[in-house]
Scaffold this motif. Structure first.
Motif, PDB file in Angstrom:
ATOM      1  N   ALA A 196       1.294  -1.003  -0.004  1.00  0.00           N
ATOM      2  CA  ALA A 196       0.171   0.214   0.062  1.00  0.00           C
ATOM      3  C   ALA A 196       1.279   1.250  -0.095  1.00  0.00           C
ATOM      4  CB  ALA A 196      -1.071  -0.281   1.140  1.00  0.00           C
ATOM      5  N   PHE A 197       2.101   1.251   0.588  1.00  0.00           N
ATOM      6  CA  PHE A 197       3.116   2.028   0.918  1.00  0.00           C
ATOM      7  C   PHE A 197       3.469   2.492  -0.904  1.00  0.00           C
ATOM      8  CE2 PHE A 197       7.364   4.565   1.506  1.00  0.00           C
ATOM      9  CZ  PHE A 197       6.776   5.522   2.155  1.00  0.00           C
ATOM     10  N   CYS A 198       3.919   1.570  -1.148  1.00  0.00           N
ATOM     11  CA  CYS A 198       4.254   1.717  -2.518  1.00  0.00           C
ATOM     12  C   CYS A 198       3.659   2.414  -3.765  1.00  0.00           C
ATOM     13  CB  CYS A 198       5.394   0.364  -3.060  1.00  0.00           C
ATOM     14  SG  CYS A 198       6.900   0.005  -2.270  1.00  0.00           S
ATOM     15  N   PHE A 199       2.718   1.513  -3.501  1.00  0.00           N
ATOM     16  CA  PHE A 199       1.458   1.634  -4.746  1.00  0.00           C
ATOM     17  C   PHE A 199       0.610   2.998  -4.183  1.00  0.00           C
ATOM     18  CE2 PHE A 199       0.976  -2.590  -6.048  1.00  0.00           C
ATOM     19  CZ  PHE A 199       2.092  -3.110  -5.941  1.00  0.00           C
ATOM     20  N   LYS A 200      -0.081   3.233  -3.315  1.00  0.00           N
ATOM     21  CA  LYS A 200      -0.683   4.505  -2.747  1.00  0.00           C
ATOM     22  C   LYS A 200       0.428   5.860  -2.389  1.00  0.00           C
ATOM     23  CE  LYS A 200      -4.547   2.019  -1.148  1.00  0.00           C
ATOM     24  NZ  LYS A 200      -5.985   2.205  -2.042  1.00  0.00           N
ATOM     25  N   GLY A 201       0.840   5.386  -1.915  1.00  0.00           N
ATOM     26  CA  GLY A 201       2.175   6.325  -1.566  1.00  0.00           C
ATOM     27  C   GLY A 201       3.114   7.191  -2.800  1.00  0.00           C
ATOM     28  N   VAL A 202       3.673   6.428  -3.149  1.00  0.00           N
ATOM     29  CA  VAL A 202       4.999   6.685  -3.617  1.00  0.00           C
ATOM     30  C   VAL A 202       4.460   6.593  -5.116  1.00  0.00           C
ATOM     31  CG1 VAL A 202       6.877   6.001  -4.693  1.00  0.00           C
ATOM     32  CG2 VAL A 202       6.081   5.742  -1.802  1.00  0.00           C
ATOM     33  N   VAL A 203       4.009   5.298  -5.672  1.00  0.00           N
ATOM     34  CA  VAL A 203       4.221   5.237  -7.668  1.00  0.00           C
ATOM     35  C   VAL A 203       3.045   5.573  -8.628  1.00  0.00           C
ATOM     36  CG1 VAL A 203       3.949   3.283  -8.899  1.00  0.00           C
ATOM     37  CG2 VAL A 203       5.275   2.881  -7.094  1.00  0.00           C
ATOM     38  N   ILE A 204       1.662   5.960  -7.605  1.00  0.00           N
ATOM     39  CA  ILE A 204       0.711   6.431  -8.207  1.00  0.00           C
ATOM     40  C   ILE A 204       0.691   7.714  -7.693  1.00  0.00           C
ATOM     41  CG2 ILE A 204      -2.269   6.744  -7.836  1.00  0.00           C
ATOM     42  CD1 ILE A 204      -2.000   3.956  -7.193  1.00  0.00           C
ATOM     43  N   PRO A 205       1.181   8.644  -6.907  1.00  0.00           N
ATOM     44  CA  PRO A 205       0.996  10.132  -7.039  1.00  0.00           C
ATOM     45  C   PRO A 205       2.180  10.786  -8.266  1.00  0.00           C
ATOM     46  CG  PRO A 205       1.279   8.866  -4.760  1.00  0.00           C
ATOM     47  CD  PRO A 205       1.338   7.903  -5.295  1.00  0.00           C
ATOM     48  N   TRP A 206       3.520   9.877  -7.824  1.00  0.00           N
ATOM     49  CA  TRP A 206       4.413   9.956  -8.861  1.00  0.00           C
ATOM     50  C   TRP A 206       3.777   9.979 -10.475  1.00  0.00           C
ATOM     51  CZ3 TRP A 206       6.741   6.905 -12.736  1.00  0.00           C
ATOM     52  CH2 TRP A 206       7.995   7.577 -12.760  1.00  0.00           C
ATOM     53  N   LEU A 207       3.465   9.247 -10.668  1.00  0.00           N
ATOM     54  CA  LEU A 207       2.167   9.296 -11.964  1.00  0.00           C
ATOM     55  C   LEU A 207       1.459  10.306 -12.288  1.00  0.00           C
ATOM     56  CD1 LEU A 207       1.300   5.517 -12.243  1.00  0.00           C
ATOM     57  CD2 LEU A 207       2.604   6.820 -14.006  1.00  0.00           C
ATOM     58  N   LEU A 208       0.951  10.635 -11.414  1.00  0.00           N
ATOM     59  CA  LEU A 208      -0.138  11.573 -11.633  1.00  0.00           C
ATOM     60  C   LEU A 208       0.526  13.157 -11.510  1.00  0.00           C
ATOM     61  CD1 LEU A 208      -2.671  11.125  -8.926  1.00  0.00           C
ATOM     62  CD2 LEU A 208      -2.860  10.845 -11.775  1.00  0.00           C
ATOM     63  N   ALA A 243       2.035  13.350 -14.953  1.00  0.00           N
ATOM     64  CA  ALA A 243       1.306  13.404 -16.135  1.00  0.00           C
ATOM     65  C   ALA A 243       0.760  15.426 -15.651  1.00  0.00           C
ATOM     66  CB  ALA A 243      -0.165  13.076 -15.663  1.00  0.00           C
ATOM     67  N   ILE A 244       0.557  15.893 -15.131  1.00  0.00           N
ATOM     68  CA  ILE A 244       0.281  16.977 -14.488  1.00  0.00           C
ATOM     69  C   ILE A 244       1.069  17.815 -14.774  1.00  0.00           C
ATOM     70  CG2 ILE A 244      -1.570  16.864 -12.990  1.00  0.00           C
ATOM     71  CD1 ILE A 244      -0.087  18.444 -11.222  1.00  0.00           C
ATOM     72  N   ARG A 245       2.462  17.743 -14.582  1.00  0.00           N
ATOM     73  CA  ARG A 245       4.435  18.222 -15.154  1.00  0.00           C
ATOM     74  C   ARG A 245       3.836  18.538 -16.828  1.00  0.00           C
ATOM     75  NH1 ARG A 245       7.821  15.551 -12.766  1.00  0.00           N
ATOM     76  NH2 ARG A 245       7.278  16.154 -10.893  1.00  0.00           N
ATOM     77  N   ARG A 246       3.665  16.985 -17.465  1.00  0.00           N
ATOM     78  CA  ARG A 246       2.885  16.905 -18.816  1.00  0.00           C
ATOM     79  C   ARG A 246       2.188  17.985 -19.650  1.00  0.00           C
ATOM     80  NH1 ARG A 246       3.574  11.139 -21.107  1.00  0.00           N
ATOM     81  NH2 ARG A 246       5.798  10.654 -20.528  1.00  0.00           N
ATOM     82  N   VAL A 247       0.733  18.275 -18.768  1.00  0.00           N
ATOM     83  CA  VAL A 247      -0.221  18.661 -19.391  1.00  0.00           C
ATOM     84  C   VAL A 247       0.069  20.418 -18.913  1.00  0.00           C
ATOM     85  CG1 VAL A 247      -1.498  17.331 -19.702  1.00  0.00           C
ATOM     86  CG2 VAL A 247      -1.887  18.282 -18.175  1.00  0.00           C
ATOM     87  N   ILE A 250      -1.933   7.950 -18.914  1.00  0.00           N
ATOM     88  CA  ILE A 250      -2.092   8.069 -20.071  1.00  0.00           C
ATOM     89  C   ILE A 250      -3.330   8.790 -20.909  1.00  0.00           C
ATOM     90  CG2 ILE A 250      -1.856   6.285 -22.221  1.00  0.00           C
ATOM     91  CD1 ILE A 250      -0.072   4.552 -20.700  1.00  0.00           C
ATOM     92  N   VAL A 251      -4.491   8.206 -20.400  1.00  0.00           N
ATOM     93  CA  VAL A 251      -5.680   8.698 -21.363  1.00  0.00           C
ATOM     94  C   VAL A 251      -5.495  10.175 -20.883  1.00  0.00           C
ATOM     95  CG1 VAL A 251      -8.212   8.613 -21.943  1.00  0.00           C
ATOM     96  CG2 VAL A 251      -6.811   6.740 -21.027  1.00  0.00           C
ATOM     97  N   VAL A 252      -5.477  10.724 -19.146  1.00  0.00           N
ATOM     98  CA  VAL A 252      -5.220  12.271 -19.427  1.00  0.00           C
ATOM     99  C   VAL A 252      -4.064  12.702 -20.828  1.00  0.00           C
ATOM    100  CG1 VAL A 252      -5.141  14.383 -17.671  1.00  0.00           C
ATOM    101  CG2 VAL A 252      -6.383  11.480 -17.591  1.00  0.00           C
ATOM    102  N   ASN A 253      -3.154  11.893 -20.543  1.00  0.00           N
ATOM    103  CA  ASN A 253      -2.324  12.522 -21.069  1.00  0.00           C
ATOM    104  C   ASN A 253      -3.203  13.413 -23.535  1.00  0.00           C
ATOM    105  OD1 ASN A 253       0.361  13.821 -21.960  1.00  0.00           O
ATOM    106  ND2 ASN A 253       1.066  11.386 -21.596  1.00  0.00           N
ATOM    107  N   GLN A 254      -3.977  11.416 -23.576  1.00  0.00           N
ATOM    108  CA  GLN A 254      -4.051  11.794 -24.261  1.00  0.00           C
ATOM    109  C   GLN A 254      -5.043  12.797 -24.700  1.00  0.00           C
ATOM    110  OE1 GLN A 254      -2.950  10.522 -27.469  1.00  0.00           O
ATOM    111  NE2 GLN A 254      -1.795   8.840 -25.822  1.00  0.00           N
ATOM    112  N   ILE A 255      -5.822  12.962 -23.826  1.00  0.00           N
ATOM    113  CA  ILE A 255      -7.201  14.077 -24.653  1.00  0.00           C
ATOM    114  C   ILE A 255      -6.540  16.049 -24.140  1.00  0.00           C
ATOM    115  CG2 ILE A 255      -8.881  15.295 -22.428  1.00  0.00           C
ATOM    116  CD1 ILE A 255      -9.173  12.937 -21.450  1.00  0.00           C
ATOM    117  N   SER A 256      -5.647  15.433 -23.264  1.00  0.00           N
ATOM    118  CA  SER A 256      -4.559  17.216 -23.397  1.00  0.00           C
ATOM    119  C   SER A 256      -4.419  16.959 -24.581  1.00  0.00           C
ATOM    120  CB  SER A 256      -3.727  17.576 -22.376  1.00  0.00           C
ATOM    121  OG  SER A 256      -2.474  16.413 -22.440  1.00  0.00           O
ATOM    122  N   ARG A 257      -3.530  16.117 -25.201  1.00  0.00           N
ATOM    123  CA  ARG A 257      -3.029  16.086 -26.589  1.00  0.00           C
ATOM    124  C   ARG A 257      -3.964  17.299 -27.496  1.00  0.00           C
ATOM    125  NH1 ARG A 257      -0.046  11.603 -29.288  1.00  0.00           N
ATOM    126  NH2 ARG A 257       0.694  11.369 -27.153  1.00  0.00           N
TER     127      ARG A 257
END
Lengths: 212, 475
Positions: A60-72, A75-79, A190-197
């Motif tokens: 839970a710590f890895c996924f919820k606390g680190v990886v998923i927030p990092w992905l998000l 994603a917003i840095r890109r858009v 990924i879908v968010v990225n495509q939406i913004s593009r």
């Protein structure tokens, strides 16, 4: 360690309020990450240092606390989007709604036919309140990223409830569920990225071409 | 054996990621589809019921497994022809995703643990999102986003439902807290009632979203409309059956606990609502694939009604599940051909399909007759059986309402389909031609539905009876 559980759950509820009231996306993602990390402590605090609890906490710590927030965050840095503008319902009204549903959750949990050992704890009301907050976020915000955050909070609420029942969920299944969540957020990113593009915005109200 | 059935598509998916040749990658699909069908046939024919506490096959899952596998094999053959037409879009993503999708569906069908079932169903959502996004335009993004968000949230609610059932075991005391289906069914009478009921409602809402029962169907027309035809076929025929199986597990649990009546009423209500909404939206529908999506909502409604009535109608619903899957395969694949040929799926451009594309247009027209329950197709038999069950049960008004709505669907769907198929031949702008690979699967599906209408083989009849019996058992 049981006495630490209630302050922790209280912090989870405060984070719900913060997310409902804040317009800054980066801050929202960070506090949801903190919420996930705090929740990862929950199995350890309530079941002690068993193998099952430690594994669940680590995942839970890895996924919820680190990886998923990092992905998000990536994603917003890109858009290049920082703030949630013009939510469908304003920040103050959603905050008030959030407070009301939380109070409602506490009152409602008293009426539920809970097992005797869960009557005094804050587990069930916190789980309900977090799920409601996630729903509120899903319904009242326009940005795709904030909707993903709402989905994450909904899952966090379910996670709190699941900690009560770790006997029913074997380790492998729990790992699979968390992995599904991770991949789900990854695909949504990924879908968010495509939406913004395609639309040069991540406001989902532009997604209205398909209707009767 | 069952484990092999679940794992080998994953291995092939890995192979597909590594293979550098376009054609070879496409051909991996029918090869694995055929292999899956053979293995599934062996598993279904075999007598080993539960090979482990995790996975196993009972009468219900045998039925769904063989239907899904058959549909997948047909769609996989079609896929080779389709992917040849779409060289511009590539197949690097779609082939591995289709294989992971197959694996996840098989796991969901075979799962004997509610947590594992949930995990597999969520994986099908994730694996099918890139399939819906295949065309990579604005409309398919919108459809994918709606599908992903609505189904993920729906499925999250199903997880809550599963946890409620575990909590029902905890509060009920006197039984092991487990989500293993057989343990739960054996101890169902101990479960705490309020939690069990709440769990059922959440499971119905969650998996009902995935199945597309009204009022939770709003993603369906968009997703089916924008996805390629074969993906639509797999979602409408395969995935919905899997989601229905998940709901049936909850019904089984409620029946074992002695609250089957409540579960049936809920299903009956949602079924009638689905039928009603689908009938309304099918009238004057200008888009042939959205029309098929609403038809899928309609048939999910009929399945729910059949199980909701019980008795003979449950048998009818099981038969209907088989018929619906095959006919949806035939319709979506032929509609996909028509869309490729006309470069549109809207009535403003599509007309005269029967004269322009005799085979695809003809199969589409015949598929329409089949799906609306015209004799001699199989759906006539299954709908007739469900109606006989309803009237035999003395629920005269429900039966009458259903006949009325089915007639409305026939007229609404007929108007659109006839406009699309009748008329003068059109000079096509695309280079599309009906080829063997593109028409053989829909033709075979149509033939099977026709056969099921005139003759129900004894083994299938027994399988359907056994499946229906699982839903009827009282403690």
């Amino acid at each position: 360690m049981m006495e630490l559980i209630n302050p922790l759950l209280l912090a989870v509820i405060l984070i719900n309020f913060y997310t409902l009231g804040s317009a800054r996306l980066v801050a929202c993602i960070r506090v949801v990450a903190i919420q996930g990390a705090l929740l990862a402590l929950l199995p350890l605090l309530s079941h002690g240092m068993t193998f099952h609890a430690m594994l669940l906490a680590a995942e839970a710590f890895c996924f919820k606390g680190v990886v998923i927030p990092w992905l998000l965050l990536r994603a917003i840095r890109r858009v290049r989007i920082r703030r949630e503008m013009e939510p469908i319902v304003g920040f103050v009204p959603t905050l008030i709604l959030g407070v009301l549903t939380t109070v409602g959750a506490f009152l409602f949990a008293d009426l539920l036919p809970l097992a005797p050992e869960h009557h005094d704890g804050m587990f069930v009301p916190t789980a309900l309140a977090t799920m409601f907050s996630g729903f509120l976020l899903l319904i009242t915000r326009r940005k795709a990223i904030t909707q993903i955050l709402g989905y994450l909070m909904l899952e966090n609420g379910i996670f709190i409830f699941a900690v009560l029942l770790s006997a029913a969920m074997p380790v492998m299944v729990e790992a699979g569920i968390l992995l599904d969540l991770l991949v789900g957020v990854f695909v949504m990113g990924i879908v968010v990225n495509q939406i913004s593009r395609e639309f040069s915005t991540i406001n989902t109200e532009r997604l209205t071409a398909l209707k009767e | 054996m069952l484990l092999l059935l679940i794992l080998f598509p994953l291995a092939v998916a890995l192979l597909a990621l590594l293979l550098p040749w376009y054609q070879a990658r496409s051909w991996l699909l029918p090869v694995s589809g055929g292999l899956h069908l053979c293995l599934a046939g062996i598993c279904v024919a075999g007598s080993d019921y539960a090979s482990s506490p995790w996975i196993g096959l009972d009468a219900l899952s045998r039925l769904v497994l063989i239907v899904t596998s058959l549909l997948y094999a047909g769609c996989a053959v079609y896929a080779v022809g389709y992917l040849n037409l779409r060289r511009d879009r590539g197949n690097e993503t779609i082939v591995p995703c289709l294989l992971v999708f197959l694996s996840a569906m098989t796991l969901a069908i075979a799962a004997r643990h509610l947590g594992l079932l949930w995990m597999a169903v969520e994986t099908t959502t994730l694996a099918s999102a890139p399939l819906i996004y295949y065309n990579r335009n604005r409309l398919s993004i919108e459809a994918t986003w709606k599908y992903l968000l609505l189904c993920s949230v729906g499925i999250a609610l199903a997880l809550l439902g599963i946890l409620f059932i575990a909590y029902a075991a905890l509060v009920g005391g006197d039984m092991p807290i487990s989500l293993q289906l057989d343990t739960l069914l054996a101890n169902a009478s101990q479960l705490s009632r309020p939690w069990l009921h709440a769990g059922f409602v959440f499971l119905l809402v969650g998996f009902g979203t995935k199945m597309g029962l009204a009022p939770l169907h709003s993603w369906k027309p968009d997703a089916y409309g924008e996805a390629p035809g074969m993906v639509g076929a797999l979602l409408a025929g395969g995935l919905t059956s899997v989601a229905f199986l998940a709901i049936l597990r909850a019904v089984q649990l409620m029946t074992a606990a002695g609250d089957g009546a409540m579960a049936r009423q809920a299903l009956l209500g949602m079924g009638l609502l689905s039928l009603l909404l689908a009938a309304i939206f099918m009238v004057r529908q200008p888009d042939i694939k959205r029309l098929l999506a609403y038809s899928s909502v309609e048939h999910m409604g009929i399945l729910a009604i059949g199980v909701g009535i019980g008795g003979l109608a449950t048998f009818g619903a099981m038969l209907h599940l088989v018929n619906n899957a095959l006919t949806k395969g035939c319709l979506f694949l032929s509609a996909g051909n028509i869309q490729r040929a006309y470069d549109s799926k809207r009535l403003s451009k599509v007309h005269g399909a029967l004269a322009t594309l005799p085979i695809s247009g003809g199969v589409f027209l015949a598929g329409f007759l089949a799906i609306t329950g015209s004799p001699p197709f199989g759906l006539f038999m299954s709908e007739f059986t469900i109606l006989r069950g309803i009237f035999g049960n003395g629920q005269f008004w429900i039966g009458l309402l259903m006949i009325l709505l089915l007639a409305m669907v026939f007229i609404g769907m007929g108007a659109t389909v006839l406009t699309a198929t009748q008329g003068e031949p059109v000079k096509l702008e695309s280079a599309y031609k009906d080829s063997f690979l593109l028409v053989i699967s829909p033709l075979l599906f149509l033939l099977m539905v026709l056969l099921l209408g005139v003759y129900l083989p004894e083994p299938l009849q027994r399988a359907l009876r056994e499946a229906a019996a699982l839903l009827e058992v009282q403690p």
